[in-house]
Scaffold this motif. Sequence first.
Motif, PDB file in Angstrom:
ATOM      1  N   PHE A  35       0.851  -1.188   0.000  1.00 26.30           N
ATOM      2  CA  PHE A  35       0.000   0.000   0.000  1.00 26.30           C
ATOM      3  C   PHE A  35       0.888   1.239   0.000  1.00 26.30           C
ATOM      4  N   HIS A  36       0.849   1.964  -1.109  1.00 26.20           N
ATOM      5  CA  HIS A  36       1.723   3.117  -1.327  1.00 26.20           C
ATOM      6  C   HIS A  36       1.090   4.378  -0.750  1.00 26.20           C
ATOM      7  N   LEU A  37       1.732   4.960   0.238  1.00 25.17           N
ATOM      8  CA  LEU A  37       1.238   6.203   0.849  1.00 25.17           C
ATOM      9  C   LEU A  37       1.922   7.375   0.148  1.00 25.17           C
ATOM     10  N   GLU A  38       1.197   8.025  -0.743  1.00 25.26           N
ATOM     11  CA  GLU A  38       1.799   9.089  -1.543  1.00 25.26           C
ATOM     12  C   GLU A  38       2.343  10.223  -0.669  1.00 25.26           C
ATOM     13  N   SER A  39       3.594  10.581  -0.916  1.00 26.30           N
ATOM     14  CA  SER A  39       4.253  11.742  -0.270  1.00 26.30           C
ATOM     15  C   SER A  39       4.161  11.727   1.254  1.00 26.30           C
ATOM     16  N   PHE A  40       4.045  10.562   1.838  1.00 29.39           N
ATOM     17  CA  PHE A  40       3.793  10.487   3.285  1.00 29.39           C
ATOM     18  C   PHE A  40       5.100  10.298   4.049  1.00 29.39           C
ATOM     19  N   LYS A  81      11.201  10.221  -8.584  1.00 27.47           N
ATOM     20  CA  LYS A  81      10.191  10.318  -7.528  1.00 27.47           C
ATOM     21  C   LYS A  81       9.408   9.006  -7.309  1.00 27.47           C
ATOM     22  N   THR A  82       8.077   9.035  -7.502  1.00 27.82           N
ATOM     23  CA  THR A  82       7.271   7.830  -7.286  1.00 27.82           C
ATOM     24  C   THR A  82       7.842   6.636  -8.036  1.00 27.82           C
ATOM     25  N   SER A  83       8.247   6.861  -9.272  1.00 20.09           N
ATOM     26  CA  SER A  83       8.704   5.725 -10.091  1.00 20.09           C
ATOM     27  C   SER A  83      10.011   5.139  -9.543  1.00 20.09           C
ATOM     28  N   GLY A 258       5.873   5.059   2.617  1.00 22.70           N
ATOM     29  CA  GLY A 258       5.801   6.389   2.013  1.00 22.70           C
ATOM     30  C   GLY A 258       6.855   6.476   0.930  1.00 22.70           C
ATOM     31  N   ASP A 259       6.510   7.080  -0.218  1.00 19.67           N
ATOM     32  CA  ASP A 259       7.465   7.025  -1.336  1.00 19.67           C
ATOM     33  C   ASP A 259       8.576   8.074  -1.256  1.00 19.67           C
ATOM     34  N   HIS A 260       8.247   9.281  -0.784  1.00 18.59           N
ATOM     35  CA  HIS A 260       9.252  10.367  -0.732  1.00 18.59           C
ATOM     36  C   HIS A 260       8.664  11.514   0.059  1.00 18.59           C
ATOM     37  N   TYR A 261       9.434  12.574   0.226  1.00 22.71           N
ATOM     38  CA  TYR A 261       8.956  13.717   1.009  1.00 22.71           C
ATOM     39  C   TYR A 261       7.698  14.320   0.396  1.00 22.71           C
TER      40      TYR A 261
END
Length: 431
Positions: A35-40, A81-83, A258-261
Amino acid sequence: KSSDLDKIKAFTKQNKVLANATTFGKAKGKNVIIFHLESFQQFMLDYRWDGQEVTPNLNAFYHDTNTTSFDNFYNQVGQGKTSDAELMLENSLYGTASGSVMTNYGTTNTFQAMPSVLDQMGYTTAAFHGDVPSFWNRDNAYKSWGYQYFFSKSYYKDPDNPNYNIGYGLKDKIFLKDTASYLQQLPQPFYAKIITVTNHYPYDLDSQNISIKKTTTGDSTVDGYVQTARYLDQAFGEFESYLKKAGLWNKTMIVLYGDHYGISTNHQPAIAKLLGKKKLSATDLVNWEKVPFMVRVPGMKGGINHTYGGEIDVMPTLLGLLGIKDEQVVQFGTDLLSSEHRQVVPFRNGDWVSSEYTKIGSSYYVTATGTKIKPSEDPRVKQIIKETNKFVTQTLDYNDKLIQGNLLRFASKSELKRVNKKNISYKTSTG
Ligand code: GP9
Ligand code: MN
């Protein structure tokens, strides 16, 4: 050249660690949800604002007795980033120094990714995302990684309804509702990756979904972050109840990351205010790169684990829990649950954090205290730092050679089973 692959194989073999005998195979045969938490970011967990927890559902998951949660876990993304996060998590390969690997190499390179490894173990594999499939070249990269299904925006009900969308795609709550019903129909065991998107810059939200006040740092690009983070938390809470209702919660290893800041370090005055600090130290800024990594394995005792690691280490960690001998051709990360795990976290710009020291540019610090040090003054420290620098440079250099030269294509059929892309199509009836 195929001899270049041999050199890299020798390097990663030499860094390989022994599996943790007590956790190896604890999730064997279970479904897997990433489960990918975007920018978290990690700092949001247990964070309080306006007299409340901002993310009560994620906090509960973080502290769940079956969840192993890492609190020294860093994002390691570059320009992709996400990728880059997706690439690291599912291949244990770094992004390249510039650009996105999924975009530039995702269509043509040979990979040995989680979906194809699990496919061979009899898993159904599917990715879910509420944006168009071409973003970050996902539609092609996912084929190369062996995903059997990719449920992108057009698979969802009324996907272009303006009330259902914000920013890059479907609002998380809308997206997760349909995702849950698709999930229930997948043959088990399944491996599913679910990518949320609403908690993305510029953190806009429609008024009916706002349930907490903005922060008051005075920085308008920062102050909406708690509102979309709260929305993501509620969306996760709803998803959790769908899974429980469907009887999937305790049959599934659930991984959150979380993927990144979300808030870049260009916003230092605002970050200082959020953290209640007058001034930020160099290590405060490195710690700002921490993101959650939590793994809930039904029946396995969890806890907060302080091991230093990052996104590159996720694949070997999960393979260990699934009881799959990770004899992958090349993985640049190692199992976070192994006592032999090397606690060094390289960043894409050559900086690094280890459990002992931190490198930022040409400066060095004690990680725990943030005290600046001069390595030349202590021969022991000097030696450790020299070795760590060598390891980090070599890792990133080998990684880039592997990707830019598409070296995994030289792996033998017995060590790397090829994905048959001709058998994969992500088209819906509507195109
Ligand atoms: C869009 C999304 C955003 O599909 O995944 O990617 P990012 O901008 O965070 O790299
Ligand atoms: Mn992202």
